[in-house]
Structure formats: C-alpha cells, structure tokens
Design a protein around this motif. Structure first.
Motif, PDB file in Angstrom:
ATOM      1  N   THR A   1      15.030  19.234  67.452  1.00  0.00           N
ATOM      2  CA  THR A   1      16.277  19.979  67.652  1.00  0.00           C
ATOM      3  C   THR A   1      16.646  20.889  66.494  1.00  0.00           C
ATOM      4  OG1 THR A   1      17.511  18.086  66.781  1.00  0.00           O
ATOM      5  CG2 THR A   1      17.216  18.202  69.176  1.00  0.00           C
ATOM      6  N   ASP A   2      16.124  20.619  65.316  1.00  0.00           N
ATOM      7  CA  ASP A   2      16.470  21.430  64.147  1.00  0.00           C
ATOM      8  C   ASP A   2      15.739  22.767  64.209  1.00  0.00           C
ATOM      9  OD1 ASP A   2      15.650  22.205  61.092  1.00  0.00           O
ATOM     10  OD2 ASP A   2      17.669  21.343  61.216  1.00  0.00           O
ATOM     11  N   SER A   3      16.479  23.873  64.194  1.00  0.00           N
ATOM     12  CA  SER A   3      15.883  25.199  64.351  1.00  0.00           C
ATOM     13  C   SER A   3      14.947  25.524  63.193  1.00  0.00           C
ATOM     14  CB  SER A   3      16.967  26.275  64.471  1.00  0.00           C
ATOM     15  OG  SER A   3      17.777  26.312  63.306  1.00  0.00           O
TER      16      SER A   3
ATOM     17  N   GLU B   1      13.184  23.347  61.440  1.00  0.00           N
ATOM     18  CA  GLU B   1      11.965  22.564  61.626  1.00  0.00           C
ATOM     19  C   GLU B   1      11.075  23.196  62.691  1.00  0.00           C
ATOM     20  OE1 GLU B   1      10.563  17.956  62.625  1.00  0.00           O
ATOM     21  OE2 GLU B   1      12.653  18.565  62.934  1.00  0.00           O
ATOM     22  N   ARG B   2      11.687  23.687  63.759  1.00  0.00           N
ATOM     23  CA  ARG B   2      10.911  24.333  64.821  1.00  0.00           C
ATOM     24  C   ARG B   2      10.221  25.597  64.304  1.00  0.00           C
ATOM     25  NH1 ARG B   2      12.310  22.783  70.210  1.00  0.00           N
ATOM     26  NH2 ARG B   2      11.880  24.889  70.979  1.00  0.00           N
TER      27      ARG B   2
END
Length: 269
Positions: A205-207, A209-210
């Motif tokens: 969910t962390d942008s 991290e993505r």
C-alpha cells in the motif's frame, strides 16, 4: 560465452542494490550456522557475501568468480572483511575450483546458472569441495514466470528479446526449473525445491515502496539493453518505452508485478 549484462560501474552498483532489495524475498528459506565455512560460486562484486555475513555470521566466506574485474570490485566492496580474513576471494571457474575435497560446510549460488549452458559440472565440483552433510543452496531465474498487469506491450516485447539473447549467448533464461534435474545428475540429495515469489499487488500500500519495487525491476530488465541495442534486437526507443510503462505501473493502484525464481537445497550425503 558472452555476458548479457555489462561490467560498468553502474551495473556493479545495481548488483549491490539488487541484493539488498531481494534479501527479504530470497533469504528466509536459507539457513547456515554461525561459524560455518561457506563457498559462493559466481560471487561477482560481493553483494551476496554482504548479506550472508549479516544474516549468518559464518567463520569465513570464500568467493570465486571467473571475471577478474568483478573480483577486484568485490575486494573494493569488502576491504575490512578481506583484511580480517573473514572473506577470501579467488579468480576461478565453477567447474574447476582451487580447493581440496571436503573443505566447506556450505555453498550457495545466486543467479549464475542462467549464464551457463550446463550447470551440472559446477554442481559436481561444489559437491566435491563440500564436507559430508554440507548444504548447497541455489536460487535461479524462471524468466517465463514474469507477469505484469495491466498488459505492458513494450515490457513484454523487450523481455522476449532479452530471453532470446540470453539463449543465444549460451545461457538458459528458465534454468530455475532445471535445478532439481541438475542436482540429480550431479548426485546430490535434494531436500527442498521451492518457488520464491517476488510480488507487488494491492497488499503493497505504500506508494514509495511500490515505486522502489518497480524501479528495481526496471533497472534489472534494462541491464541488458545495451547488449540488445548493439545487436539490433530492439529498436532504439524501446528502453524509453519500457521505462514509460514502468512509470504507468507505479501510479496505477491496480498494478500487479510478479516474478517467481526457484530455490533448491541439496545436500552432499
């Protein structure tokens, strides 16, 4: 046999960052004991040696690589460890190791057999230098397992060209699927043979991290771009199109990216 990736400083730094990025996916199923003596075949710039030292506290890791410049970079990356004798590095090929029989408690390989036509001679040589009961872990690619959603034509077409060149250079882009058969041929006893999924979907969910996840994979794929361009196997604008598609994936909450490697644990009886 040629190497699909380059030996540039940028590529060497990518290998270090890739090892750190993949550590949480690849290492939970690996177990060596503190005080073990370990061998890495195809140690490259020493990126996996750093992970092994951090996680398992072995007495010593011996790394070998056939490429002199990679060993020199590993020496530069691990100066303290070499100085204290925790790490030793040699220029050698995996099928002719400069060590006595029954030398090491364990051995490991990450993403080396994809560049070889036949891993069996290397596994036999690793078996020779392992002590009885010694463990051998190998993690290898299964490039056909790449899955990208939404469909990304530039990535798919580029990856097909990458795998075609890998095969033409004498490697095997799906060697991970052959690891068990190779260990059987080398007369090693197989303890486990498992997929190692590396995946991004809505659970991530962390942008930030993505974006980092996809950026690492973009760099991994495009590490072969110069070789493909030199041979005219992709159009000059293909790398830019690939990067554009990775950018779109990074801002699309529906995106899925999965890659499954294979990992084997074999033992010398």
């Amino acid at each position: 046999m040629s190497y699909i990736h380059s030996y540039s400083n940028t590529e060497r730094q990518r290998l270090v960052e890739q090892a750190d990025f993949l550590e949480k996916y690849l290492y939970p199923t690996i177990s060596f004991g503190p005080g073990d003596t370990l061998l890495e075949v195809g140690c490259g710039v020493g990126a996996q040696i750093r992970c092994m030292l951090r996680r398992f506290k072995p007495a010593m890791i011996t790394g070998v690589d056939r490429e002199t410049s990679q060993v020199e970079q590993a020496l530069a990356n691990l100066p303290d460890e070499v100085q204290t004798g925790t790490v030793e590095l040699y220029i050698a090929t995996g099928d002719l190791l400069p060590f006595n029989d029954n030398t090491f408690d364990g051995a490991y390989i990450f993403f080396v057999f994809e560049h070889l036509s036949d891993p069996v001679p290397v596994i036999r040589e690793i078996k020779r230098v392992l002590k009885p009961g010694g463990k051998f872990y190998c993690t290898e690619v299964v490039n056909q397992a790449l899955y990208v959603y939404p469909r990304s034509p530039a990535i798919n077409d580029y990856w097909a060209a990458f795998n075609r060149l890998q095969s033409e250079l004498g490697g095997n882009p799906d060697i991970g699927l052959h690891l068990a058969s190779a260990c059987v041929d080398a007369e090693m006893t197989i303890r486990s043979f498992i997929p190692v999924p590396v995946m991004m979907d809505k659970r991530m969910t962390d942008s930030g991290e993505r974006k980092h996840f996809l950026h690492m994979w973009e760099r991994c794929l495009l590490s072969g771009a110069s070789s493909l361009l030199e041979r005219g196997m992709i159009a000059p604008d293909t790398p830019e199109k690939v990067s554009d598609e990775f950018e779109k994936l990074s801002v699309n909450p529906e995106s899925i990216f999965q890659y499954d490697a294979r990992q084997i644990l074999a033992v010398k009886e």
